[in-house]
Scaffold this motif. Structure first.
Motif, mmCIF file in Angstrom:
data_model
loop_
_atom_site.group_PDB
_atom_site.id
_atom_site.type_symbol
_atom_site.label_atom_id
_atom_site.label_comp_id
_atom_site.label_asym_id
_atom_site.label_seq_id
_atom_site.Cartn_x
_atom_site.Cartn_y
_atom_site.Cartn_z
ATOM 1 N N PRO A 9 12.409 -2.869 5.582
ATOM 2 C CA PRO A 9 12.934 -4.052 4.984
ATOM 3 C C PRO A 9 12.574 -4.433 3.696
ATOM 4 C CG PRO A 9 10.988 -4.471 6.482
ATOM 5 C CD PRO A 9 11.068 -2.965 6.356
ATOM 6 N N GLY A 10 13.305 -5.468 3.011
ATOM 7 C CA GLY A 10 12.872 -5.860 1.686
ATOM 8 C C GLY A 10 12.122 -7.011 1.940
ATOM 9 N N GLN A 109 11.248 -1.590 -3.561
ATOM 10 C CA GLN A 109 10.020 -0.927 -4.567
ATOM 11 C C GLN A 109 11.296 -0.540 -5.636
ATOM 12 O OE1 GLN A 109 6.593 1.382 -3.279
ATOM 13 N NE2 GLN A 109 7.657 1.309 -1.404
ATOM 14 N N GLU A 110 12.637 -0.210 -5.311
ATOM 15 C CA GLU A 110 13.326 0.156 -6.329
ATOM 16 C C GLU A 110 14.319 -0.615 -6.885
ATOM 17 O OE1 GLU A 110 12.276 2.646 -2.534
ATOM 18 O OE2 GLU A 110 13.582 1.065 -2.824
ATOM 19 N N PHE A 138 14.131 -0.774 -10.677
ATOM 20 C CA PHE A 138 12.657 -0.508 -11.293
ATOM 21 C C PHE A 138 12.510 0.850 -11.144
ATOM 22 C CE2 PHE A 138 8.178 -0.600 -11.171
ATOM 23 C CZ PHE A 138 7.712 -1.526 -11.784
ATOM 24 N N GLN A 139 12.020 1.303 -12.503
ATOM 25 C CA GLN A 139 12.138 2.503 -12.958
ATOM 26 C C GLN A 139 10.972 2.735 -14.128
ATOM 27 O OE1 GLN A 139 15.721 4.868 -14.327
ATOM 28 N NE2 GLN A 139 15.472 5.729 -12.277
ATOM 29 N N GLY A 140 10.107 3.763 -13.751
ATOM 30 C CA GLY A 140 9.138 4.068 -14.943
ATOM 31 C C GLY A 140 8.357 2.899 -15.345
ATOM 32 N N GLY A 141 8.128 2.099 -14.053
ATOM 33 C CA GLY A 141 7.045 1.043 -14.228
ATOM 34 C C GLY A 141 7.613 -0.264 -14.811
ATOM 35 N N THR A 163 8.187 -8.898 -10.986
ATOM 36 C CA THR A 163 7.188 -7.687 -10.906
ATOM 37 C C THR A 163 6.097 -8.184 -9.957
ATOM 38 O OG1 THR A 163 7.562 -6.870 -13.085
ATOM 39 C CG2 THR A 163 5.658 -6.583 -12.204
ATOM 40 N N ARG A 164 5.601 -9.467 -10.127
ATOM 41 C CA ARG A 164 4.680 -10.103 -9.077
ATOM 42 C C ARG A 164 5.149 -10.074 -7.612
ATOM 43 N NH1 ARG A 164 0.757 -9.855 -6.525
ATOM 44 N NH2 ARG A 164 -0.128 -11.912 -5.556
ATOM 45 N N ILE A 165 6.473 -10.496 -7.406
ATOM 46 C CA ILE A 165 7.013 -10.452 -6.172
ATOM 47 C C ILE A 165 6.983 -8.906 -5.596
ATOM 48 C CG2 ILE A 165 9.068 -10.751 -4.530
ATOM 49 C CD1 ILE A 165 9.570 -13.231 -6.457
ATOM 50 N N ARG A 166 7.533 -7.876 -6.421
ATOM 51 C CA ARG A 166 7.391 -6.591 -5.916
ATOM 52 C C ARG A 166 5.961 -6.090 -5.645
ATOM 53 N NH1 ARG A 166 6.318 -1.600 -8.509
ATOM 54 N NH2 ARG A 166 7.648 0.188 -7.525
#
Length: 187
Positions: A9-10, A109-110, A138-141, A163-166
């Motif tokens: 899930p997301g 994550q992606e 999201f790729q390479g940080g 980013t925080r939510i990720r």
């Protein structure tokens, strides 16, 4: 041959645009939590000034609040969430004008995926008139813009919250033992 595997899930994501947040936020919050579960992250207001698209409907100055929700969201539940948020927008509308604009989606994550009722070349149909918009990857940080990424979602202020939510999502995956642990959204 590929073997189908259900995805993890997301993290449920919601953007709330309005010029009048104080008029509805205390009443809207519990309604959103009925649909998506407890809110576990809320941004401070982010000025929405990259377009005037919503000015005539929502008034000015418009700001965005970004929310995320503790309960995992099955990826195939996004269309139902969009339909539920559309009902909330209509319920609070005054004289045919929305008081707020709700943009639900999910973070994995992606990627960041938003739900929309509008088709376009890069959008994938989900169900019930709802499309998935791959908004950022999201790729390479870092979050990468795509040719169709809305300018406000490409802004560093929004990406900082994403980013925080990720990060919260990644932490939550450690506690998720199976897809059976993932309840469907209550719409």
């Amino acid at each position: 041959m590929s073997i189908p595997i259900l995805p993890l899930p997301g993290r449920a994501f919601l953007s709330v645009l309005s010029a009048r947040h104080d008029e509805f936020r205390p009443m809207l919050r519990p309604r959103l939590e009925e649909i998506l579960g407890p809110i576990d992250y809320e941004s401070q207001p982010i000025p929405f000034n990259r377009t005037s698209y919503y000015d005539s409907e929502l008034g000015t100055p418009i700001s965005r609040h970004i929310l995320s929700f503790e309960r995992p969201l099955p990826l195939d539940g996004l269309a139902e969430v969009k339909l539920a948020t559309n009902r909330l927008e209509a319920e609070w509308a005054l004289d045919g004008r929305r008081l707020f604009n709700l943009d639900p989606g999910y973070v994995t994550q992606e990627r960041l995926v938003l739900a929309t009722g509008k088709n376009f070349t890069h959008r994938v149909y989900l169900s019930q008139g709802i499309w998935a918009d791959l908004t950022l990857i999201f790729q390479g940080g870092d979050w990468l813009d795509l040719p169709w990424t809305f300018p406000d979602y490409a802004a560093p202020a929004v990406k900082t919250h994403l980013t925080r939510i990720r990060e919260m999502y990644r932490d939550s995956l450690k506690h998720l033992t199976s897809l059976e642990d993932t309840p469907c959204p209550k719409v």
